[in-house]
Design a protein around this motif. Structure first.
Motif, PDB file in Angstrom:
ATOM      1  N   GLU A 133     -48.652  -6.330  -2.815  1.00 19.57           N
ATOM      2  CA  GLU A 133     -47.102  -6.198  -3.357  1.00 19.57           C
ATOM      3  C   GLU A 133     -46.398  -5.229  -3.193  1.00 19.57           C
ATOM      4  O   GLU A 133     -45.314  -4.990  -3.047  1.00 19.57           O
ATOM      5  N   LYS A 134     -47.195  -4.016  -3.202  1.00 16.32           N
ATOM      6  CA  LYS A 134     -46.612  -2.835  -2.580  1.00 16.32           C
ATOM      7  C   LYS A 134     -46.106  -2.695  -1.296  1.00 16.32           C
ATOM      8  O   LYS A 134     -44.795  -1.936  -0.992  1.00 16.32           O
ATOM      9  N   TRP A 189     -45.271  -5.346   0.569  1.00 18.29           N
ATOM     10  CA  TRP A 189     -44.800  -6.743   0.983  1.00 18.29           C
ATOM     11  C   TRP A 189     -43.689  -6.723   1.622  1.00 18.29           C
ATOM     12  O   TRP A 189     -42.846  -5.906   2.174  1.00 18.29           O
TER      13      TRP A 189
END
Length: 138
Positions: free
Chosen positions: A109-110, A112
């Motif tokens: 997520e960080k 992406w």
């Protein structure tokens, strides 16, 4: 005993093997990914000569090194991804096969980016000690 590196490849031999696999599969649209964990950097050019276009590596540092030397390939990360390795490979790979922990998901997520595809490993049996995200957490 450590596995031996694959050396002495020839484009003709690789192309012949790919043709045999394609004939066995019977579907020319199937994408073939060559796992290159045991293929040294110096041998990767042979795969390109043989028509291989998609390759996968399961060691993050090796993937970075090999991808820098061979940008002509589409690169996938294969195997379970450790969360601390996400930032190394996320900018390089098309797909990550597979993610099995919440910490790796958080790192993805960080880091992406558009176009990145991720395969999630799910522990459908719910067995202790087995890798994968719990079904109820998917």
């Amino acid at each position: 005993m450590a596995p031996e590196l694959v050396t002495g490849l020839t484009a003709e031999r690789v192309a012949r093997n790919v043709a045999e696999v394609r004939a066995e599969i019977g579907d020319p649209g199937v994408e073939i990914l060559a796992a290159v964990k045991y293929v040294p950097l110096e041998e990767l050019g042979v795969l390109s000569e043989a028509g291989i276009r998609v390759v996968g590596e399961n060691r993050a540092q090796e993937l970075v090194r090999k991808a820098e030397a061979h940008p002509e390939f589409t690169w996938d990360f294969i195997g379970q991804l450790q969360s601390r390795k996400v930032k190394l490979i996320a900018p390089i790979v098309r797909r990550i096969h597979s993610v099995a922990s919440d910490s790796a998901i958080a790192q993805i997520e960080k880091h992406w980016r558009d176009g990145l595809e991720v395969f999630l490993q799910v522990n459908i049996a719910g067995e202790e000690g087995k890798a994968g995200v719990a079904v109820e957490d998917v």
